[in-house]
Motif scaffolding. Sequence first.
Motif, PDB file in Angstrom:
ATOM      1  N   LEU A  31       0.858  -1.189   0.000  1.00 30.83           N
ATOM      2  CA  LEU A  31       0.000   0.000   0.000  1.00 30.83           C
ATOM      3  C   LEU A  31       0.886   1.228   0.000  1.00 30.83           C
TER       4      LEU A  31
ATOM      5  N   GLY B  52      -2.435   5.830  -0.828  1.00 27.17           N
ATOM      6  CA  GLY B  52      -3.586   4.944  -0.745  1.00 27.17           C
ATOM      7  C   GLY B  52      -3.804   4.086  -1.971  1.00 27.17           C
TER       8      GLY B  52
ATOM      9  N   LEU C   3     -10.918   0.449  -7.137  1.00 29.36           N
ATOM     10  CA  LEU C   3     -10.065   1.178  -6.195  1.00 29.36           C
ATOM     11  C   LEU C   3      -9.016   2.057  -6.859  1.00 29.36           C
TER      12      LEU C   3
ATOM     13  N   VAL D 221      -6.995   3.961  -0.185  1.00 26.35           N
ATOM     14  CA  VAL D 221      -7.079   2.825   0.738  1.00 26.35           C
ATOM     15  C   VAL D 221      -6.180   3.101   1.931  1.00 26.35           C
TER      16      VAL D 221
ATOM     17  N   ILE E   7      -4.610  -2.738   4.084  1.00 25.35           N
ATOM     18  CA  ILE E   7      -4.816  -3.961   3.311  1.00 25.35           C
ATOM     19  C   ILE E   7      -4.583  -5.154   4.226  1.00 25.35           C
TER      20      ILE E   7
ATOM     21  N   ALA F 166      -9.361  -4.666   1.344  1.00 24.25           N
ATOM     22  CA  ALA F 166      -8.865  -3.290   1.338  1.00 24.25           C
ATOM     23  C   ALA F 166      -9.876  -2.397   2.048  1.00 24.25           C
TER      24      ALA F 166
ATOM     25  N   ALA G  13     -11.142   1.154   2.514  1.00 19.98           N
ATOM     26  CA  ALA G  13     -11.083   2.379   1.718  1.00 19.98           C
ATOM     27  C   ALA G  13     -11.713   3.546   2.460  1.00 19.98           C
TER      28      ALA G  13
ATOM     29  N   TYR H 226     -13.436  -3.421   0.429  1.00 22.11           N
ATOM     30  CA  TYR H 226     -13.473  -4.091  -0.867  1.00 22.11           C
ATOM     31  C   TYR H 226     -12.709  -5.408  -0.748  1.00 22.11           C
TER      32      TYR H 226
END
Length: 534
Positions: free
Chosen positions: A266, A270, A301, A306, A309, A318, A320, A329
């Motif tokens: 990540l 994000g 995404l 994000v 993770i 993820a 968000a 997600y």
Amino acid sequence: MDATTSGTPTIQYHNIPDQPITAIVATSVPAFQRQQRHCFGDSTPGEFPLSANPSIVLHVLTACHLDPQDLAKLEATCSFFRQPANFAPDLELSLSELAALDMCQKRAIFRPMTTEERQELKQRCGGSWKLVLRFLLAGEACSRREKSQAIAGPGHSIAVTSSGVVYSFGSNNSGQLGHGTTEEEWRPQPIRSLQGIRIIQAAAGAGRTMLISDAGQVYAFGKDSFGEAEYGVQGAKLVTTPQLVESLKNIYVVQAAIGNFFTAVLSREGRVYTFSWGNDSRLGHQTDPNDLEPHPLLGALENIPVVQIAAGYCYLLALACQPSGMSVYSVGCGLGGKLGHGSRTDEKYPRLIEQFQVLNLQPMVVAAGAWHAAVVGQDGRVCTWGWGRYGCLGHGNEECESVPKVVEALGKVKAVHVATGDYTTFVVSDDGDVYSFGCGESSSLGHNTGADGQGNRHANLLSPELVTSLKQVNERVVQISLTNSIYWNAHTFALTKSGKLYAFGAGDKGQLGIELVANQTERGYPELVDIDLS
């Protein structure tokens, strides 16, 4: 109200030159009548002339660390906080926006950003510094970035002090301890080649370790592959000391997650990138298992920031941050319903888990176990879903749940942290109590005996139970980490607020950081590891 009795900390006025307040005000203010009290408007300011002292107000807003929502409410209810404040760096920003920007600038991952990078992040978050602040705060809330942390990997363990020093111990057949050898080590040993580098986050997979520095650089060692199965052929070579991942040098990384067959990282902005397991477009791109190049996670995404993770067995979650709120997600293998969409089908691209809207729950922390997943909501509720074997979902049975379901047995508990493993779940409450449920193999649940000294410490639990053995250490637990592997016997770490680390579960490879004697292979009771992470 008297500040000494209100519970509000003393406000430190910073960055204000030592000069009369009248010198700070850009324009002269007409005399006002004592009987008038106006925040701002067409009328003359009242007894508390906020409009005459915007610098003071700005520093009050910043020093009080107001939540982004509170700043937004100020703008919504008072025009004084809505209109341009005529302050650098942007004369058009309101006081609320300036306060949010000031608080953003105090965040470690925001400070090094260039003006262009900051503006790009602002647009990505929705065009407001308040939304950027919420994004940054959400990332801090769901991780122990830049704080002490312990990782119970498959057969080996990683511990990071609050100052960024890394210790490793346990299995080392692939060089995953980073000491330059392949010898096992039960004593926590610092990785000396990292001297001078501050590590803020760690991830451990089968035979592999990844570390993230405060400069956003990624170091990896152990198996030389981003996408191997847990039990498979070794990588092309073994890396026994931390090596900079060259393909990520141009990406400022803040988190890494190692799943089975793939790795994900990540970025500070994000964005999610993945390595390997992309054949047949399983993660939205076409790659082979030995791919060393990161690929952006395509789909929903791409333009949504994000903050966290989590990787499980062949799937990725993820968390968000959108202007409308927090959301989760999922992408990858849907076996057991672990993607949370009401089916067991695979998803090649990230898909929103809609059930949280039905539950009216704002996700704050996500955890991906091997076959099940969990979320902690802003209100402290815990949701679980996926394969319910051994009771790992905490619903009193072993049934699968293909959409997130609230754990009713924790209805009176306000959770702040959740950790998942191979059919095992731990929950930490806001007062530091720890609950566990699921598979009791290797004594990894912490329920060593009954009150009478008898009991089966390997028993499975279908519903959450308080881990009394951790209650007895009289330390506030802030983090739980447990082995997330279908092949390795599990062990568990409990990290306290004071930096003490307790370990229990499987220790046959030295992964507990505690020396076992005779034929011992596990510890059923939390034992203090000889390491200070404070």
